[in-house]
Design an enzyme around this catalytic site. Structure first.
Site, PDB file in Angstrom:
ATOM      1  N   ASP A  36      27.084 -54.060  -6.707  1.00 37.61           N
ATOM      2  CA  ASP A  36      28.038 -54.510  -5.687  1.00 37.61           C
ATOM      3  C   ASP A  36      28.985 -55.580  -6.254  1.00 37.61           C
ATOM      4  OD1 ASP A  36      29.253 -55.045  -3.274  1.00 37.61           O
ATOM      5  OD2 ASP A  36      27.490 -55.963  -2.335  1.00 37.61           O
ATOM      6  N   GLN A  59      25.995 -63.794   6.543  1.00 41.65           N
ATOM      7  CA  GLN A  59      27.237 -63.025   6.677  1.00 41.65           C
ATOM      8  C   GLN A  59      28.436 -63.935   6.375  1.00 41.65           C
ATOM      9  OE1 GLN A  59      25.962 -60.235   6.850  1.00 41.65           O
ATOM     10  NE2 GLN A  59      24.087 -60.974   7.818  1.00 41.65           N
ATOM     11  N   GLY A  60      29.406 -63.409   5.687  1.00 49.28           N
ATOM     12  CA  GLY A  60      30.596 -64.192   5.346  1.00 49.28           C
ATOM     13  C   GLY A  60      30.485 -64.867   3.988  1.00 49.28           C
ATOM     14  N   ASP A  61      29.263 -64.933   3.460  1.00 48.33           N
ATOM     15  CA  ASP A  61      29.060 -65.515   2.125  1.00 48.33           C
ATOM     16  C   ASP A  61      29.191 -64.467   1.031  1.00 48.33           C
ATOM     17  OD1 ASP A  61      28.499 -68.155   2.940  1.00 48.33           O
ATOM     18  OD2 ASP A  61      26.442 -67.595   3.436  1.00 48.33           O
ATOM     19  N   SER A  62      29.207 -63.204   1.403  1.00 48.79           N
ATOM     20  CA  SER A  62      29.215 -62.129   0.412  1.00 48.79           C
ATOM     21  C   SER A  62      30.272 -62.333  -0.656  1.00 48.79           C
ATOM     22  CB  SER A  62      29.467 -60.782   1.087  1.00 48.79           C
ATOM     23  OG  SER A  62      28.264 -60.270   1.552  1.00 48.79           O
ATOM     24  N   HIS A  76      31.554 -54.565  -1.679  1.00 47.78           N
ATOM     25  CA  HIS A  76      31.581 -54.203  -0.254  1.00 47.78           C
ATOM     26  C   HIS A  76      32.577 -55.050   0.533  1.00 47.78           C
ATOM     27  CE1 HIS A  76      28.464 -57.409   0.596  1.00 47.78           C
ATOM     28  NE2 HIS A  76      29.127 -57.485   1.719  1.00 47.78           N
TER      29      HIS A  76
END
Ligand code: ARG
Length: 284
Positions: free
Chosen positions: A136, A230-233, A83
């Site tokens: 993912d 968020q941002g660690d994905s 993603h």
């Protein structure tokens, strides 16, 4: 100036992940006063396989344009979350990764340390389902190799790291509070791999998403306060010296009832190593 944009991106990422953003009106949990959530600063020298995924063109120069994490699993191979590349998120086709940089060896995003490596090709797991977020994972082929000792081995089926109760660590430059406080320095939080049944109960398939044990692994902290955000994905979940998961999605961040959900690595090892062996990734 770029910050709101980054926050909007984080929102978009959450939506793609099929998870609801915690309403702002909600009372802060333990996560709010902990500062990844509930983690501590770590040095990339001690975990040289953690990389930042960045695009200054798309996300500005602040924090080097970092928007996701990734993991070196071979000298020219990074795995990240699918993603992070999806056209839904980036507003463009997945084949335009020419502006992507993989940042290695840079603990602090404002420092000039380490290297920025271009991405030669990218491939999204063909089984990735943006609707459910199953599978993912995407593979990035680097234009230059990193030293062989900078890679983290992937955990196959049967690796003890997947057992419920195992201690694991998650790494990233993402939101440290759940309120858009993106980190400049790499952080890591200690979490526990949870039983599939616990994960299923947390995400039974309502609007917050559905946990699927065949393609996901979930981890968290009994009392909350330790999680990715968020941002660690795309960043690593490491247990017993191996990569067991990639940060994928969750409901809010650091909530006791809402563990972080990670892409399960074991079923994807053949896909990743198949590309390494000669099946060249394509798509740039
Ligand atoms: N989808 C998010 C990202 O793109 C990761 C969210 C992880 N959330 C969590 N509670 N563990 O950065």
């Amino acid at each position: 100036m770029r910050r709101p944009f980054a926050r909007a991106l984080a929102g978009a990422l959450t939506l793609v992940a099929g998870a609801a953003v915690a309403p702002l009106a909600q009372a802060p949990t333990a996560a709010a006063d902990s500062v990844v959530i509930g983690g501590q600063p770590v040095k990339v020298a001690d975990s040289p396989w953690v990389v930042a995924l960045a695009s200054r063109d798309r996300f500005g120069g602040i924090r080097d344009g970092q928007f996701c994490g990734g993991v070196l699993v071979a000298p020219t191979t990074v795995v990240t979350a699918a993603h992070c590349l999806g056209r839904q998120v980036l507003g463009g086709p997945v084949d335009s990764v020419a502006d992507f940089r993989v940042i290695t060896g840079r603990t602090e995003l404002r420092a000039p340390d380490g290297r920025e490596i271009a991405v030669r090709a990218a491939r999204v797991n063909p089984a990735y389902d943006p609707g459910t977020n199953a599978g993912d994972l995407a593979v990035l082929e680097l234009a230059e190799a990193v030293p062989a000792d900078h890679v983290l081995p992937m955990a196959g089926d049967g690796h003890p790291g997947y057992e419920a109760g195992t201690g694991a660590a998650v790494y990233g430059w993402g939101d440290t509070s759940g309120f858009g406080d993106y980190a400049y320095g790499l952080r890591a939080a200690q979490v526990t791999v949870l039983d599939d049944e616990v994960c299923r109960r947390a995400y039974p398939g309502n609007s917050d998403g559905q946990y699927r044990a065949d393609s996901m692994v979930c981890a968290g902290d009994r009392s909350g306060g330790k999680d990715a955000c968020q941002g660690d994905s795309g960043g690593p979940l490491v247990a017993r010296g191996r990569l067991i998961g990639l940060v994928s999605w969750g409901r809010g961040c650091g909530r006791a009832d809402s563990p972080g959900v990670y892409t399960r690595i074991a079923p994807l090892i053949d896909f990743v190593s198949g590309l390494q062996r000669g099946g060249r990734p394509s798509g740039v």
